[in-house]
Design a protein around this motif. Sequence first.
Motif, PDB file in Angstrom:
ATOM      1  N   SER A  10       0.815  -1.242  -0.104  1.00 33.08           N
ATOM      2  CA  SER A  10      -0.189  -0.096  -0.021  1.00 33.08           C
ATOM      3  C   SER A  10       0.845   1.395  -0.002  1.00 33.08           C
ATOM      4  O   SER A  10       0.334   2.271  -0.264  1.00 33.08           O
ATOM      5  CB  SER A  10      -1.020   0.067   1.346  1.00 33.08           C
ATOM      6  N   GLY A  11       2.185   0.988   0.507  1.00 31.73           N
ATOM      7  CA  GLY A  11       2.842   2.298   0.485  1.00 31.73           C
ATOM      8  C   GLY A  11       3.251   2.828  -1.104  1.00 31.73           C
ATOM      9  O   GLY A  11       3.550   3.910  -0.967  1.00 31.73           O
ATOM     10  N   TYR A  12       3.315   2.185  -1.972  1.00 28.86           N
ATOM     11  CA  TYR A  12       3.430   2.311  -3.402  1.00 28.86           C
ATOM     12  C   TYR A  12       2.329   2.824  -4.220  1.00 28.86           C
ATOM     13  O   TYR A  12       1.320   2.201  -4.127  1.00 28.86           O
ATOM     14  CB  TYR A  12       4.352   1.184  -4.005  1.00 28.86           C
ATOM     15  N   ALA A  59      22.601   1.716  -1.252  1.00 26.33           N
ATOM     16  CA  ALA A  59      21.809   3.036  -0.746  1.00 26.33           C
ATOM     17  C   ALA A  59      21.287   3.028   0.470  1.00 26.33           C
ATOM     18  O   ALA A  59      20.955   1.939   1.112  1.00 26.33           O
ATOM     19  CB  ALA A  59      20.616   3.293  -2.121  1.00 26.33           C
ATOM     20  N   SER A  60      21.168   4.290   0.895  1.00 27.90           N
ATOM     21  CA  SER A  60      20.520   4.663   2.366  1.00 27.90           C
ATOM     22  C   SER A  60      19.391   5.668   2.035  1.00 27.90           C
ATOM     23  O   SER A  60      19.660   6.560   1.546  1.00 27.90           O
ATOM     24  CB  SER A  60      21.536   5.023   3.337  1.00 27.90           C
ATOM     25  N   TYR A  61      18.081   5.231   1.939  1.00 22.92           N
ATOM     26  CA  TYR A  61      16.998   6.277   1.619  1.00 22.92           C
ATOM     27  C   TYR A  61      16.464   6.820   2.794  1.00 22.92           C
ATOM     28  O   TYR A  61      16.030   6.061   3.699  1.00 22.92           O
ATOM     29  CB  TYR A  61      15.864   5.662   0.909  1.00 22.92           C
ATOM     30  N   ASP A  62      16.350   8.132   2.867  1.00 24.04           N
ATOM     31  CA  ASP A  62      15.620   8.697   4.186  1.00 24.04           C
ATOM     32  C   ASP A  62      14.298   9.143   3.729  1.00 24.04           C
ATOM     33  O   ASP A  62      13.680   9.679   4.511  1.00 24.04           O
ATOM     34  CB  ASP A  62      16.409   9.722   4.554  1.00 24.04           C
ATOM     35  N   ASP A  63      13.747   8.868   2.325  1.00 24.78           N
ATOM     36  CA  ASP A  63      12.493   9.244   1.986  1.00 24.78           C
ATOM     37  C   ASP A  63      12.203   8.271   0.881  1.00 24.78           C
ATOM     38  O   ASP A  63      13.126   8.252  -0.222  1.00 24.78           O
ATOM     39  CB  ASP A  63      12.634  10.668   1.375  1.00 24.78           C
ATOM     40  N   SER A  64      10.897   7.713   0.827  1.00 20.04           N
ATOM     41  CA  SER A  64      10.579   6.633  -0.439  1.00 20.04           C
ATOM     42  C   SER A  64       9.296   6.529  -0.104  1.00 20.04           C
ATOM     43  O   SER A  64       8.646   7.245   1.092  1.00 20.04           O
ATOM     44  CB  SER A  64      11.712   5.473  -0.249  1.00 20.04           C
ATOM     45  N   PRO A  65       8.534   5.922  -1.103  1.00 13.76           N
ATOM     46  CA  PRO A  65       7.091   5.490  -0.928  1.00 13.76           C
ATOM     47  C   PRO A  65       6.872   4.636   0.539  1.00 13.76           C
ATOM     48  O   PRO A  65       5.739   4.753   0.960  1.00 13.76           O
ATOM     49  CB  PRO A  65       6.758   4.560  -1.949  1.00 13.76           C
ATOM     50  N   VAL A  66       7.889   4.080   1.056  1.00 15.22           N
ATOM     51  CA  VAL A  66       7.595   3.192   2.253  1.00 15.22           C
ATOM     52  C   VAL A  66       8.745   3.761   3.539  1.00 15.22           C
ATOM     53  O   VAL A  66       8.711   3.007   4.478  1.00 15.22           O
ATOM     54  CB  VAL A  66       7.930   1.657   2.031  1.00 15.22           C
ATOM     55  N   GLY A  67       9.067   4.951   3.365  1.00 16.03           N
ATOM     56  CA  GLY A  67      10.060   5.713   4.306  1.00 16.03           C
ATOM     57  C   GLY A  67      11.285   5.237   4.332  1.00 16.03           C
ATOM     58  O   GLY A  67      11.988   5.052   3.080  1.00 16.03           O
ATOM     59  N   VAL A  94      16.785  -5.721   0.907  1.00 16.81           N
ATOM     60  CA  VAL A  94      16.325  -4.362   1.549  1.00 16.81           C
ATOM     61  C   VAL A  94      15.670  -4.813   3.082  1.00 16.81           C
ATOM     62  O   VAL A  94      15.472  -5.741   3.113  1.00 16.81           O
ATOM     63  CB  VAL A  94      15.180  -3.833   0.460  1.00 16.81           C
ATOM     64  N   ASN A  95      15.834  -3.676   3.687  1.00 19.93           N
ATOM     65  CA  ASN A  95      15.405  -4.057   5.054  1.00 19.93           C
ATOM     66  C   ASN A  95      13.985  -3.782   5.478  1.00 19.93           C
ATOM     67  O   ASN A  95      13.770  -2.785   6.152  1.00 19.93           O
ATOM     68  CB  ASN A  95      16.522  -3.554   6.182  1.00 19.93           C
ATOM     69  N   SER A  96      13.226  -3.928   4.370  1.00 21.13           N
ATOM     70  CA  SER A  96      11.780  -3.360   4.405  1.00 21.13           C
ATOM     71  C   SER A  96      10.815  -4.485   3.674  1.00 21.13           C
ATOM     72  O   SER A  96      11.078  -4.988   2.388  1.00 21.13           O
ATOM     73  CB  SER A  96      11.885  -2.115   3.554  1.00 21.13           C
ATOM     74  N   ASP A  97      10.034  -5.058   4.522  1.00 18.92           N
ATOM     75  CA  ASP A  97       9.088  -5.975   3.912  1.00 18.92           C
ATOM     76  C   ASP A  97       8.356  -5.369   2.617  1.00 18.92           C
ATOM     77  O   ASP A  97       8.194  -6.222   1.773  1.00 18.92           O
ATOM     78  CB  ASP A  97       8.110  -6.483   4.836  1.00 18.92           C
ATOM     79  N   GLU A  98       7.921  -4.112   2.743  1.00 22.52           N
ATOM     80  CA  GLU A  98       7.116  -3.471   1.890  1.00 22.52           C
ATOM     81  C   GLU A  98       7.903  -3.440   0.497  1.00 22.52           C
ATOM     82  O   GLU A  98       7.529  -3.502  -0.791  1.00 22.52           O
ATOM     83  CB  GLU A  98       6.574  -2.034   2.442  1.00 22.52           C
ATOM     84  N   ALA A  99       8.971  -2.787   0.734  1.00 21.10           N
ATOM     85  CA  ALA A  99       9.984  -2.604  -0.441  1.00 21.10           C
ATOM     86  C   ALA A  99      10.460  -4.111  -1.332  1.00 21.10           C
ATOM     87  O   ALA A  99      10.527  -3.964  -2.552  1.00 21.10           O
ATOM     88  CB  ALA A  99      11.243  -1.921  -0.182  1.00 21.10           C
TER      89      ALA A  99
END
Length: 280
Positions: A10-12, A59-67, A94-99
């Motif tokens: 849902s974040g995307y 990469a280290s993202y500080d802003d993305s569709p899932v934070g 990636v350390n994000s389930d959503e990503a």
Amino acid sequence: MDVVERRISSGYAKPPWIFKGSALYQIHLVKAATARAFIPKDLRLVEAFGYTLGGFFLASYDDSPVGVFDELVVIAGTVWNPPTSCAWAARVLVNSDEACHHGRKEVGLPSQVARFSKKITAVPKQKGEKTFGFLDTFGLGTTLSQPEDLVEVKVSEVDGAACADICSIKVRSDEMEKKLGSWMGPTIKMSLPSFSGNTKYFPNLLKYSCHLQCRVRPVRPAVVSDPLDDETEKFSEENHTSQELLENERRLSVAVMLSKPILALQFKDLTMQVEAPVVV
């Protein structure tokens, strides 16, 4: 299950998807035989003298569709896409389930959930030690005896309760960065076309583009170490269990990371726009 999958993704919103942060882009000479283990047989590998251009994108993202999240893209090699060429990702951690879910289901990437452990330590620099030769061509080499910051990123792949160490990436900030001060390099724009798909989650072959705008400068290549010892490049076409095949894929991904670096670029103030993939 369908409800869970919709909640995870849902974040995307609709593409393009925007990511902001910083990254290290490192280009390696990868053995063509290693790269071919990941690339579909109907795609032609760009190679010379038994090697292709691969590497990794950390990469280290500080802003993305899932934070906020971290990402390691292992690039197996480069394939022809006349009149140009495209990168092929061997593994995306990636350390994000959503990503991870979005990468698998929407972009056709070989995404896996991972753990990123970061540690920064100060280490002494030996007098007379030289920096990477490529930097000397820019007048940025040094032989001064000054302390450095060592940033170590350990990446472990997570599968349920199981966890497998993939690699350790060590980046040193040295006298070169002190010479440059706050100068972060020129702002550039570039497009990185890529192929994806051919996975169990998305069997079709896809093509998509990443449009990047960032400040870029050359840095000393990161040092990659392997927790899998000396068996990294062992691979066989013989029958294997699914677990053995997964382990071989991991080992070959690490082999790409351990190949010879030829250029490392630091991206700051990064804005990356990922377009919707199209079926080839």
